[in-house]
Design an enzyme around this catalytic site. Structure first.
Site, PDB file in Angstrom:
ATOM      1  N   GLY A 279      -3.892   2.450   1.078  1.00  0.00           N
ATOM      2  CA  GLY A 279      -4.322   1.060   0.929  1.00  0.00           C
ATOM      3  C   GLY A 279      -3.439   0.112   1.708  1.00  0.00           C
TER       4      GLY A 279
ATOM      5  N   GLY B 103      -2.692  -4.052   1.857  1.00  0.00           N
ATOM      6  CA  GLY B 103      -2.968  -5.369   1.279  1.00  0.00           C
ATOM      7  C   GLY B 103      -2.356  -6.460   2.127  1.00  0.00           C
TER       8      GLY B 103
ATOM      9  N   PHE C 238       0.329  -8.171   1.425  1.00  0.00           N
ATOM     10  CA  PHE C 238       1.793  -8.156   1.478  1.00  0.00           C
ATOM     11  C   PHE C 238       2.399  -6.777   1.691  1.00  0.00           C
ATOM     12  CE2 PHE C 238       0.498 -11.349  -1.785  1.00  0.00           C
ATOM     13  CZ  PHE C 238       0.704 -12.471  -1.011  1.00  0.00           C
TER      14      PHE C 238
ATOM     15  N   GLU D 289       1.756  -2.132   1.950  1.00  0.00           N
ATOM     16  CA  GLU D 289       0.919  -0.958   2.172  1.00  0.00           C
ATOM     17  C   GLU D 289       1.148   0.003   1.013  1.00  0.00           C
ATOM     18  OE1 GLU D 289       2.329   0.480   5.934  1.00  0.00           O
ATOM     19  OE2 GLU D 289       0.756  -0.613   7.018  1.00  0.00           O
TER      20      GLU D 289
ATOM     21  N   ASP E  94      -5.308 -13.056  -9.157  1.00  0.00           N
ATOM     22  CA  ASP E  94      -5.937 -12.496  -7.951  1.00  0.00           C
ATOM     23  C   ASP E  94      -6.831 -11.322  -8.354  1.00  0.00           C
ATOM     24  OD1 ASP E  94      -6.554 -12.406  -5.277  1.00  0.00           O
ATOM     25  OD2 ASP E  94      -4.787 -11.228  -4.701  1.00  0.00           O
TER      26      ASP E  94
END
Ligand code: ADE
Length: 554
Positions: free
Chosen positions: A239, A241, A243, A245, A365
């Site tokens: 993954g 993101g 900010f 990994e 979020d």
């Protein structure tokens, strides 16, 4: 001349008498003898003795002899035989060996025994130079305890119970801590419905030697304060993101080849703040819940200039990817939806499952890519980089400074227009509920119970681009009061109809009108009951004609 000769004889005789008396009385060296006199010693050769080799013993020798030579000294030799002891008393010249040994203590005035190895075995021997000094032999005294050692012994004995008590207290305290830690780990890992061996449906599927399923860990939910980083081998990127990994990785179990599969979220140096925030959120022990990603530890990897978060690994990946790849059943919808609501409810709650007070946390979020799917299809919340602890010490200024955060696509209308009510911490929870409603809609859109299932689309998928900005979301959500579409056909299924009603209440424009996560979780539980009631009603309706037909037949 005659008179002179007589005087010299008398003087010589007087000197002789004086020296004999003085030397016999032990005042040696004061008047050095003109010549050395032969010693007077006990001389019985070998006699059996009752002396057992301790303390002081008498020789019991009745023979006192003037030694044959002036060089000779008194000697005593004690031997332990098979069934008796013997004492030998003799005169001996120390210049000559005796039983192959040389006397080394013959200048002593007393006969102090020393154990020596002679030609014919071990013996005790002493020598001395005083009259009949070998009549009294002294074996090295068994040292009685000194005053100091007695005091030390008393102190030790009196401190012993205290010491034992201290050790016991420390051991019990250690045991209690280990027990509490195990207990709390067990609480968070308690399986939903545990059948058979550990599998991924358990909240704590521990994975050894293979990486088929999800993992949790035996490690404490804490920070790794060790200077040594954990022995982790990164596998593959799973993954990426905003900010950080995320990697699938192997946590080595020394010294065997076994390993535990974990997820490692790696933040570059510049994203320290995000790592710190997520680490601090995870460090709250009360966050532990089966629908919240299980946190293992955080590390500062100084060499690599990285910050790591090590968590359980869930092989099904995130909910968005899962929904893209799978069409789900009504049962799956129920499991996913209800577990999502339970996760959010736990986050928002001001008390833990055990009833202890807990700081409510808002995620800020929530979206399908920040939710992981476990093997039993339960959701677990992750990515707490923007999460906020709503503790009482937060001022309105603190909250105002936290700004407009999140992903524009999932932002509640009041967040989009930065009009969140900072006076009321519930406002932050209400914004999370709006985002959760969008996720529930995504799940429902992929459920076979709605009829025809289309390709996966994110909420507002056809209306905005891949990464919509706040302004374009404002147009949709605020200006047009738009929400993802819920076609009427979806509500043909009774369960889906209830879910859709719930979604609608959760994305209400008015934050106050939205349901709480706890209420949504209860709704899901009620759906199950409703479905059970409906199915039992319909099956009994089916049975009645059968029963009637049986009665009719009578
Ligand atoms: N993606 C992000 N976090 C993950 C995790 N913990 N397990 C599997 N995939 C992930």
């Amino acid at each position: 001349m005659e008179r002179f000769r007589n005087s010299a004889v008398w003087l010589g005789a007087f000197y002789l008498i004086c020296m004999t008396v003085l030397s016999r009385s032990g005042v040696d060296g004061v008047f050095p003898p003109l010549f050395k006199l032969a010693a007077l010693c006990k001389f019985c050769d070998l006699l059996p003795t009752s002396c057992n080799g301790t303390g002081n013993c008498k020789s019991n020798c009745s023979i006192t002899s003037i030694c044959g030579l002036p060089e000779q000294v008194c000697v005593a030799i004690w031997r332990r035989n098979d069934n008796n002891h013997t004492l030998e008393t003799v005169c001996h010249d120390p210049a000559l060996p005796l039983y192959g040994m040389h006397l080394d203590d013959y200048n002593s005035s007393t006969c102090v025994m020393k154990e020596k190895k002679a030609e014919d075995g071990m013996l005790f021997i002493c020598s001395c130079n005083q009259e009949e000094c070998n009549d009294n032999v002294i074996f090295t005294q068994i040292q009685g305890p000194t005053v100091e050692s007695q005091v030390a012994a008393v102190i030790l004995v009196s401190l012993l119970p205290l010491l034992v008590l201290a050790v016991l207290v420390v051991a019990m305290f250690y045991w209690y801590r280990v027990y509490r830690r195990r207990q709390s780990e067990w609480d968070t890992r308690k399986p939903h419905k545990r059948k058979g061996p550990l599998d991924c449906s358990d909240a704590c599927a521990i994975m050894m030697d293979d990486d088929r399923s999800d993992s949790s860990s035996t490690h404490a939910n804490s920070l790794n304060h060790n200077t040594e980083p954990l022995p982790i081998e990164l596998d593959q990127l799973v993954g990426k993101g905003r900010f950080a990994e995320v990697y699938k990785a192997k946590l080595k179990q020394n010294p065997s080849e076994q390993f535990e599969t974990v997820a490692v979220k790696i933040f570059p140096e510049e994203e320290y703040a995000s790592w710190k925030n997520e680490k601090d959120i995870f460090s709250d022990i009360d966050l532990k819940h089966e629908n919240v990603l299980h946190f293992l530890t955080a590390e500062e990897r100084k060499v690599e200039k990285q910050y790591w978060l090590i968590t359980a690994f869930h092989s099904c990946g995130n909910l968005q990817d899962y929904l893209m790849r799978h069409v789900i059943s009504w049962e799956d919808l129920r499991v996913l939806g209800s577990s999502l609501a339970r996760g959010v409810a736990h986050l928002h709650s001001d008390h833990s499952t055990g009833g202890r007070p807990k700081v409510p946390i808002v995620h800020r979020d929530l979206k399908s890519s920040n939710i992981l799917v476990k093997q039993d299809l339960c959701c677990c919340l992750c990515d707490f980089g923007l999460a906020l602890r709503l503790d009482n010490s937060l001022s309105v200024d603190d909250l105002a400074n936290s700004g407009q955060v999140g992903t524009a696509r999932y932002m509640a209308p009041e967040v989009l227009e930065s009009r969140i009510n900072l006076e009321n911490i519930e406002s932050f929870k209400q914004a999370d509920i709006y985002s959760m409603a969008l996720v529930l809609w995504e799940i429902t859109s992929r459920c076979t119970a709605i009829g025809e299932v289309k390709e996966y689309e994110p909420p507002f998928g056809s209306k905005v681009r891949e990464h919509p900005c706040v302004e374009s979301m404002k147009d949709n959500v605020l200006r047009d009061r738009g929400r993802p579409e819920i076609p009427d056909s979806w509500s043909k299924h009774q369960g889906v109809a209830i879910v859709c009603g719930t979604i609608d209440e959760c994305w209400d424009h008015d934050p106050e009108a939205r349901l709480t996560a706890h209420c949504v979780a209860e709704r899901f539980d009620e759906i199950e009951d409703e479905m059970d009631k409906l199915s039992s009603r319909s099956s009994s309706e089916e049975k009645i004609p059968e029963d009637l037909s049986q009665n009719d037949g009578k």
